[in-house]
Structure formats: structure tokens, C-alpha cells
Scaffold this motif. Structure first.
Motif, PDB file in Angstrom:
ATOM      1  N   ARG A  53       0.625  -1.314  -0.013  1.00 43.50           N
ATOM      2  CA  ARG A  53       0.056   0.090   0.089  1.00 43.50           C
ATOM      3  C   ARG A  53       0.938   1.333  -0.070  1.00 43.50           C
ATOM      4  O   ARG A  53       1.760   1.262   0.933  1.00 43.50           O
ATOM      5  N   TYR A  84      -0.636  -5.392   0.428  1.00 45.88           N
ATOM      6  CA  TYR A  84      -2.250  -5.722   0.338  1.00 45.88           C
ATOM      7  C   TYR A  84      -2.517  -7.108   0.540  1.00 45.88           C
ATOM      8  O   TYR A  84      -1.947  -8.067  -0.174  1.00 45.88           O
ATOM      9  N   ASP A 126      -7.843  -2.713  -1.111  1.00 49.39           N
ATOM     10  CA  ASP A 126      -6.662  -3.714  -1.309  1.00 49.39           C
ATOM     11  C   ASP A 126      -7.145  -4.626  -2.817  1.00 49.39           C
ATOM     12  O   ASP A 126      -6.102  -5.280  -3.356  1.00 49.39           O
TER      13      ASP A 126
END
Length: 255
Positions: free
Chosen positions: A192, A200, A207
Motif C-alpha cells: 500500500r 495488500y 486492497d
């Protein structure tokens, strides 16, 4: 003319009694009113639940007064509509279906999440199931005492029979067929770029990304079953439709 209906083998059979109760206190009545299918229930499931309150969920299950109606003739539009964190539908046993949450990553909160949307990282219910106190039926309880599903209610499917598990708010049926229905979403690759950081892993809605493809469900988790367009409950994200192709019934507002 109003008719009481009974749910049988994944479909609706007309002119039979549908109200029923169990030792657990479940009560639901499904009826046909003109061109609408209406469901009244106390939102108490017809199966055993986990222990509530629990470490991740401080609420106690309480009977509700649920009264919703959906069109019996849904129309698939050309543009998908968003659903929000509220109920997107209702199961055949009268329990509400709410796959989304109103919680966001919040490093200032002792719990690590709150209703403050500023971070932009929306907590995914099933991806954070342990944190949110989900039971083995993929459900938990809100602050009003409403027991509701975030993931496919396998126990409810097994007790009802057939493949239909309920209706979406826009009138399309929701079915569960296990691995035969393949989600068009996949986890993003890498880490991320902001917010909670880390790889993720499915804890947040952000996500996931829709990629579609042959043999996959559409962005609203829908597809064709026996020649009819329906939504699906799936074992992976998004678990239920997160958008509607039809017009959702106003009776679901606030649920």
C-alpha cells in the motif's frame, strides 16, 4: 392480491404458508404483493450463532422489526449503482446482508479503526473478520443488536436447501454455488502506498481491484444462472454485490 409464499429449492412457490419459527426464535414471512416480494422478519437467524458479545464485537443480538419489499421483475440497467455500508439485501431466513463496513483505518483510534473516513482506507468486513468478531456463519452484530451477514451464510444455505440465499435490494436473486461462481476481483500486488502501509492482504476494500475475464462474475458479483441474471455470494471478495444493476428499494434505507 396478496399471497403468502414459501421458499423451496432455491425458488419461490406461490400460495403456501411461509412464516415459521425455530427454538432459536427465528421468524420470517415472505409474501407476494402485486409485483413485489415482501419479507418481514425479526432478523434472528435459523441457525446457531457465535457468542455475542465477544472480544471483537461488544453487542448483543436482539430481535428487530424488519419489513422490506423488492420488485419481482428486476430490470438490469446499463450503469451500476453503488451500495454503501448498509444492507444490500436480505437472506431467505430474514437476516440482513451487509458486506460493507462504515469503519476506516484510523491510527488515532485505540482500535486502529473508526468512522472517520479521512484516511480513505475502508475496513473490509471479511478481511478483518477476527478483529470485528465475526462468527462461523460470517456474521456479527451491530450497535442496535441486528445480527447480519458479511460473508456467505453457509449455515443458512444448508438449512434452506437449493442455491438461492436471498434477494438483493434491487430485486435480483442472490445465489450461492460455491466454487462454480468465480469472482472477477483479485488482490492488488505489492504494498500500500499510504495509510496503513504493508502488503495488500484484503483487510481493506482498497486492497482489491476488478479485473474481470472469461468465466468470471461482473463487477457487481453477478452472472447468469439457468438463463437468468442473478447476483452471487462468493467465498472471496466481494462476497456479495457491492453495486446494483437495478434500482434498489427504498425500504432498505437505514438498515
Amino acid at each position: 392480491m396478496n399471497k403468502k409464499l414459501v421458499v423451496l429449492a432455491g425458488g419461490v412457490a406461490a400460495a403456501a404458508i411461509a412464516g415459521y419459527a425455530t427454538a432459536a426464535g427465528n421468524w420470517v414471512e415472505i409474501s407476494e404483493r402485486g409485483n413485489q416480494i415482501c419479507i418481514r422478519s425479526n432478523s434472528i437467524p435459523n441457525h446457531a450463532t457465535g457468542q455475542f458479545p465477544n472480544r471483537g464485537n461488544p453487542h448483543t443480538i436482539r430481535p428487530q422489526n424488519i419489513n422490506v419489499c423488492v420488485t419481482a421483475s428486476p430490470t438490469k440497467g446499463s450503469r451500476a449503482r453503488g451500495t454503501g455500508p448498509g444492507a444490500i439485501g436480505i437472506a431467505l431466513n430474514g437476516v440482513l446482508i451487509r458486506p460493507g463496513t462504515a469503519d476506516y483505518w484510523d491510527p488515532t483510534s485505540p482500535r486502529g479503526h473508526s468512522r472517520n473516513r479521512s484516511s480513505g482506507w475502508n475496513l473490509e468486513g471479511m478481511g478483518s473478520a477476527k478483529m470485528l468478531g465475526m462468527d462461523s456463519a460470517n456474521a456479527h452484530v451491530d450497535n442496535r443488536g441486528t445480527y447480519h451477514y458479511h460473508g456467505a451464510p453457509i449455515r443458512a444455505v444448508r438449512t434452506q436447501g437449493g442455491t438461492q440465499v436471498g434477494w438483493a435490494a434491487d430485486g435480483f436473486e442472490i445465489h450461492y454455488v460455491g466454487s462454480r461462481a468465480k469472482s472477477g476481483y483479485r488482490l492488488k500486488k505489492g504494498t500500500r502506498p499510504s495509510g496503513p502501509g504493508g502488503r495488500y492482504d484484503g483487510r481493506y476494500v482498497e486492497d482489491w481491484v476488478f479485473v474481470g475475464g472469461a468465466g468470471k462474475l461482473d463487477q457487481c458479483n453477478g452472472g447468469t444462472l439457468n438463463g437468468q441474471y442473478v447476483y452471487f455470494a462468493t467465498d472471496t471478495f466481494p462476497f456479495y454485490p457491492r453495486c446494483f444493476w437495478g434500482r434498489p428499494s427504498r425500504s432498505f434505507r437505514g438498515l
